[in-house]
Scaffold this motif. Structure first.
Motif, PDB file in Angstrom:
ATOM      1  N   SER A  82       7.505   0.486  10.645  1.00  0.00           N
ATOM      2  CA  SER A  82       8.355  -0.434  11.436  1.00  0.00           C
ATOM      3  C   SER A  82       9.099  -1.402  10.533  1.00  0.00           C
ATOM      4  CB  SER A  82       7.500  -1.194  12.437  1.00  0.00           C
ATOM      5  OG  SER A  82       6.625  -2.094  11.773  1.00  0.00           O
ATOM      6  N   ILE A  83       8.551  -1.628   9.335  1.00  0.00           N
ATOM      7  CA  ILE A  83       9.170  -2.556   8.391  1.00  0.00           C
ATOM      8  C   ILE A  83      10.143  -1.861   7.459  1.00  0.00           C
ATOM      9  CG2 ILE A  83       8.718  -4.167   6.469  1.00  0.00           C
ATOM     10  CD1 ILE A  83       5.904  -4.518   7.699  1.00  0.00           C
ATOM     11  N   ALA A  84       9.662  -0.786   6.833  1.00  0.00           N
ATOM     12  CA  ALA A  84      10.415  -0.175   5.732  1.00  0.00           C
ATOM     13  C   ALA A  84      11.182   1.071   6.109  1.00  0.00           C
ATOM     14  CB  ALA A  84       9.449   0.153   4.587  1.00  0.00           C
ATOM     15  N   SER A  85      10.682   1.821   7.099  1.00  0.00           N
ATOM     16  CA  SER A  85      11.321   3.106   7.387  1.00  0.00           C
ATOM     17  C   SER A  85      11.293   3.397   8.878  1.00  0.00           C
ATOM     18  CB  SER A  85      10.602   4.222   6.619  1.00  0.00           C
ATOM     19  OG  SER A  85      11.281   5.436   6.748  1.00  0.00           O
ATOM     20  N   PRO A  86      12.015   2.633   9.683  1.00  0.00           N
ATOM     21  CA  PRO A  86      11.981   2.820  11.131  1.00  0.00           C
ATOM     22  C   PRO A  86      12.411   4.196  11.585  1.00  0.00           C
ATOM     23  CG  PRO A  86      13.793   1.373  10.474  1.00  0.00           C
ATOM     24  CD  PRO A  86      12.935   1.555   9.282  1.00  0.00           C
ATOM     25  N   ASN A  87      13.250   4.886  10.780  1.00  0.00           N
ATOM     26  CA  ASN A  87      13.695   6.234  11.173  1.00  0.00           C
ATOM     27  C   ASN A  87      12.530   7.206  11.261  1.00  0.00           C
ATOM     28  OD1 ASN A  87      16.358   5.463  11.324  1.00  0.00           O
ATOM     29  ND2 ASN A  87      16.797   5.980   9.178  1.00  0.00           N
TER      30      ASN A  87
ATOM     31  N   LYS B  61       0.807  -1.219   0.000  1.00  0.00           N
ATOM     32  CA  LYS B  61       0.000   0.000   0.000  1.00  0.00           C
ATOM     33  C   LYS B  61       0.846   1.277   0.000  1.00  0.00           C
ATOM     34  CE  LYS B  61      -3.865  -2.133   2.478  1.00  0.00           C
ATOM     35  NZ  LYS B  61      -4.747  -2.065   3.673  1.00  0.00           N
ATOM     36  N   LEU B  62       2.028   1.183   0.591  1.00  0.00           N
ATOM     37  CA  LEU B  62       2.825   2.402   0.773  1.00  0.00           C
ATOM     38  C   LEU B  62       4.225   2.318   0.162  1.00  0.00           C
ATOM     39  CD1 LEU B  62       1.856   3.086   4.507  1.00  0.00           C
ATOM     40  CD2 LEU B  62       1.016   4.299   2.501  1.00  0.00           C
ATOM     41  N   ARG B  63       4.527   1.239  -0.522  1.00  0.00           N
ATOM     42  CA  ARG B  63       5.857   1.083  -1.115  1.00  0.00           C
ATOM     43  C   ARG B  63       6.150   2.214  -2.091  1.00  0.00           C
ATOM     44  NH1 ARG B  63       5.261  -3.550  -3.162  1.00  0.00           N
ATOM     45  NH2 ARG B  63       6.104  -4.795  -1.442  1.00  0.00           N
ATOM     46  N   GLY B  64       7.336   2.783  -1.982  1.00  0.00           N
ATOM     47  CA  GLY B  64       7.748   3.860  -2.866  1.00  0.00           C
ATOM     48  C   GLY B  64       7.453   5.244  -2.310  1.00  0.00           C
ATOM     49  N   ARG B  65       6.766   5.313  -1.147  1.00  0.00           N
ATOM     50  CA  ARG B  65       6.421   6.614  -0.573  1.00  0.00           C
ATOM     51  C   ARG B  65       7.190   6.881   0.719  1.00  0.00           C
ATOM     52  NH1 ARG B  65       0.012   7.559  -1.270  1.00  0.00           N
ATOM     53  NH2 ARG B  65       0.793   9.705  -1.245  1.00  0.00           N
ATOM     54  N   GLU B  66       8.285   6.108   0.911  1.00  0.00           N
ATOM     55  CA  GLU B  66       9.063   6.256   2.143  1.00  0.00           C
ATOM     56  C   GLU B  66       9.578   7.691   2.333  1.00  0.00           C
ATOM     57  OE1 GLU B  66       9.564   1.964   0.766  1.00  0.00           O
ATOM     58  OE2 GLU B  66       9.481   3.974  -0.142  1.00  0.00           O
ATOM     59  N   ALA B  67      10.152   8.266   1.266  1.00  0.00           N
ATOM     60  CA  ALA B  67      10.711   9.611   1.376  1.00  0.00           C
ATOM     61  C   ALA B  67       9.620  10.614   1.725  1.00  0.00           C
ATOM     62  CB  ALA B  67      11.396   9.992   0.060  1.00  0.00           C
TER      63      ALA B  67
ATOM     64  N   ALA C 201       9.551  12.832   5.130  1.00  0.00           N
ATOM     65  CA  ALA C 201       9.530  14.291   5.026  1.00  0.00           C
ATOM     66  C   ALA C 201       8.413  14.865   5.891  1.00  0.00           C
ATOM     67  CB  ALA C 201       9.348  14.701   3.571  1.00  0.00           C
ATOM     68  N   MET C 202       7.244  14.262   5.842  1.00  0.00           N
ATOM     69  CA  MET C 202       6.131  14.744   6.666  1.00  0.00           C
ATOM     70  C   MET C 202       6.424  14.546   8.142  1.00  0.00           C
ATOM     71  SD  MET C 202       2.584  13.836   4.621  1.00  0.00           S
ATOM     72  CE  MET C 202       2.981  12.137   4.152  1.00  0.00           C
ATOM     73  N   ALA C 203       7.077  13.425   8.475  1.00  0.00           N
ATOM     74  CA  ALA C 203       7.393  13.147   9.877  1.00  0.00           C
ATOM     75  C   ALA C 203       8.381  14.174  10.416  1.00  0.00           C
ATOM     76  CB  ALA C 203       7.954  11.733  10.009  1.00  0.00           C
ATOM     77  N   ARG C 204       9.376  14.560   9.585  1.00  0.00           N
ATOM     78  CA  ARG C 204      10.368  15.547  10.022  1.00  0.00           C
ATOM     79  C   ARG C 204       9.744  16.921  10.234  1.00  0.00           C
ATOM     80  NH1 ARG C 204      13.657  12.920   5.994  1.00  0.00           N
ATOM     81  NH2 ARG C 204      15.199  11.560   7.000  1.00  0.00           N
ATOM     82  N   LYS C 205       8.666  17.190   9.518  1.00  0.00           N
ATOM     83  CA  LYS C 205       7.970  18.462   9.698  1.00  0.00           C
ATOM     84  C   LYS C 205       7.105  18.477  10.962  1.00  0.00           C
ATOM     85  CE  LYS C 205       7.662  19.545   4.751  1.00  0.00           C
ATOM     86  NZ  LYS C 205       6.737  19.746   3.593  1.00  0.00           N
TER      87      LYS C 205
END
Length: 204
Positions: free
Chosen positions: A195-200, A158-164, A168-172
């Motif tokens: 938790s799987i693809a982008s733990p940061n 559902k969200l693959r490819g939208r990690e960046a 970006a939204m999380a950093r804001k």
């Protein structure tokens, strides 16, 4: 006061047999029932959700509760033990027709209650043992235990490819619930994907 309790699980069953048993039991002992309680409800329902619970709240020290057998009070030994414990603490006698139990606050009743408690503990141990053995057997047979192995792929698809974009939204400082809303997914799906693809992105 003397109360008689009758319970059947479904409307297809009849209360007549239980009533007859209790009537015959009381007639032999020249006992008069002051209140009859009859209900159609599964024994798995907690006592507080049955008429029995309402009756128990009304009963006083010295009162007697008569039933055809202990199983009428509940489907599990734990439920029956809790009810028996309450009766003993409040000096309410519990009589059963089939088992011929006369349970109160005397020593024999306490001994029997102790035996029941051992039975309950044994039942808990056996259930736990059977569960562990079942899981071990299933694993030996190659069966999947717990969450399906492909669950991660379900979230990723559902969200693959939208990690960046997510990071970006999380950093804001955008809340996870708002990010999920913008991406048109549930918060659970977003959190699992992170938790799987982008733990940061979880900690930013």
């Amino acid at each position: 006061m003397i109360y008689a309790y009758i319970r059947v699980s479904t409307h297809k069953q009849t209360t007549e047999n239980q009533r007859l048993e209790i009537d015959q039991f009381c007639t032999k002992r020249q006992i008069t029932i002051d209140h009859w309680i009859s209900e159609t409800i599964t024994g798995t329902k907690g006592v507080s959700h049955r008429q029995l619970g309402s009756v128990m709240r009304k009963m006083r020290s010295g009162d007697i509760l008569i039933c055809s057998e202990l199983s009428r009070l509940g489907r599990s030994i734990f439920m029956i033990m809790n009810l028996l414990s309450e009766c003993m603490q409040r000096n309410i006698q519990l009589w059963t027709v089939k088992e011929r139990y006369v349970l109160g606050s005397d020593i024999p009743s306490k001994v029997l209650a102790f035996a029941f408690s051992l039975t309950a503990e044994l039942e808990r141990t056996l259930i736990s043992s059977r569960t562990k053995e079942g899981i071990a057997r299933a694993r030996r047979e190659g069966k999947c235990i717990g969450r399906p192995h492909n669950i991660d792929n379900q979230y990723a698809s559902k969200l693959r490819g939208r990690e960046a974009e997510i990071e970006a939204m999380a950093r804001k400082g955008i809340a996870k619930s708002e990010i999920a809303r913008r991406l048109k997914v549930s918060r659970t799906t977003l959190w699992r994907f992170l938790s799987i693809a982008s733990p940061n992105a979880i900690t930013t």
